[in-house]
Design an enzyme around this catalytic site. Structure first.
Site, PDB file in Angstrom:
ATOM      1  CD  GLU A 286      -2.209  -8.719   2.005  1.00 38.78           C
ATOM      2  OE1 GLU A 286      -2.230  -7.493   1.794  1.00 38.78           O
ATOM      3  OE2 GLU A 286      -2.835  -9.251   2.937  1.00 38.78           O
TER       4      GLU A 286
ATOM      5  CB  ALA B  42      -0.883  -0.008   1.243  1.00 39.06           C
TER       6      ALA B  42
ATOM      7  CD  GLU C 101       0.922  -6.709   5.492  1.00 36.90           C
ATOM      8  OE1 GLU C 101       1.767  -7.604   5.755  1.00 36.90           O
ATOM      9  OE2 GLU C 101       0.416  -6.588   4.369  1.00 36.90           O
TER      10      GLU C 101
ATOM     11  N   GLY D 119       0.947  -5.472   0.838  1.00 41.43           N
ATOM     12  CA  GLY D 119      -0.085  -5.607  -0.194  1.00 41.43           C
ATOM     13  C   GLY D 119       0.484  -6.048  -1.538  1.00 41.43           C
TER      14      GLY D 119
END
Ligand code: COA
Length: 255
Positions: free
Chosen positions: A113, A65, A133, A110
């Site tokens: 992911e 992110a 994270e 992310g």
């Protein structure tokens, strides 16, 4: 907008995250662009059978992110971002096209992911993957706590997520986090190979795997049968048999 570069190669496309100065971090705009293109290739008239998803440069596939954008967000905006990210990853997983992530560099948070939501991962030798994270006071919220254990097993996923540890190409290959180590041309060759196979058959096989893995075995076998049944009435099945008997490559039409 236009943080995503789309290049067509006939039946497959290459999508490149084009935010190299920010290590291809996922901004709101980039997530929206990705979503729009997944919708585009899901439309009935689309002939795109496979997507090679990669990042610009050789440093990062995607640094997760966009943490700079995140700094200015309210809690409600962070929730909305996460919702969009989760929808994007699900749409990739459920797309009839096959997504191959070519990890040209690091995939963190992310970014890892995003790679996990793709069907197949090929990585450059210098790649590093991590769900970082917990180092930032959050947990993987884009499916990482669910997709990672399904790929590498529960114990290994716990170790990697609790430590936020970085995994290199060799270990990633060994534990089943990636399917191959190579260069972009290898990912593109795989995309071409997949695109040459019967499109409906590949899409039904993907659906049987993606949805079946969550079901008890007998239900999952039932789903496989349903998908098989759908190939029986296709022109491509007859073309496959005809091409075999005529000793020539098949010409699939996706019907
Ligand atoms: N969001 C926004 N900007 C990011 C970013 C992110 N996730 N990751 C990197 N950047 C920016 C840096 O702030 C830097 O910007 P600046 O030039 O304005 O200072 C630029 O990208 C280059 O980063 P830098 O760290 O200098 O490059 P690097 O190649 O040495 O390292 C990373 C790249 C990705 C390894 C490193 O930046 C990093 O660890 N980023 C955080 C990744 C992360 O934890 N993501 C999880 C989010 S949930």
């Amino acid at each position: 907008m236009d943080a995503l570069k789309i290049e067509s190669a006939g039946a497959f496309e290459q999508w490149t995250l084009e935010r190299e100065p920010m290590r291809n971090a996922l901004s709101r705009g980039l997530v929206e662009e990705l979503k729009q293109h997944v919708i585009r290739i899901s439309e009935a008239e689309s002939c795109v059978r496979c997507v090679v998803l990669t990042g610009a440069g050789d440093k990062a596939f995607c640094a997760g992110a966009d943490l700079k954008e995140r700094q200015g967000m309210s809690v409600a905006e962070v929730r909305e971002f996460l919702q969009n990210l989760r929808e994007l990853f699900l749409s990739i997983e459920h797309s009839k096209a096959v997504f191959i992530a070519f990890l040209n560099g690091v995939a963190f948070g992310g970014g890892a992911e995003l790679a996990l939501a793709c069907d197949i991962r090929i990585a450059a030798g210098h790649v590093q993957l991590a769900l970082t994270e917990v180092r930032l006071g959050i947990i993987p919220g884009g499916g990482g706590t669910q997709r990672l254990p399904r790929l590498v097993g529960i114990g290994k996923a716990k170790e990697l997520i609790f430590c936020g540890r970085r995994v290199g190409a060799e270990e990633a290959l060994r534990i089943g986090l990636i399917e191959g180590v190579g260069v972009l041309a290898d990912a593109r060759a795989m995309a071409l190979n997949i695109s040459e196979n019967a499109p409906l058959a590949v899409a039904f096989a993907k659906k049987a795997i993606v949805q079946g893995v969550h079901l008890p075995l007998e239900e999952a076998l039932g789903l496989e049968l349903q998908m098989y049944e759908q190939t029986l009435e296709t022109e491509d099945r007859l073309e496959g048999l005809k091409a075999f008997s005529e000793k020539r490559p098949p010409r699939f039409v996706g019907r």
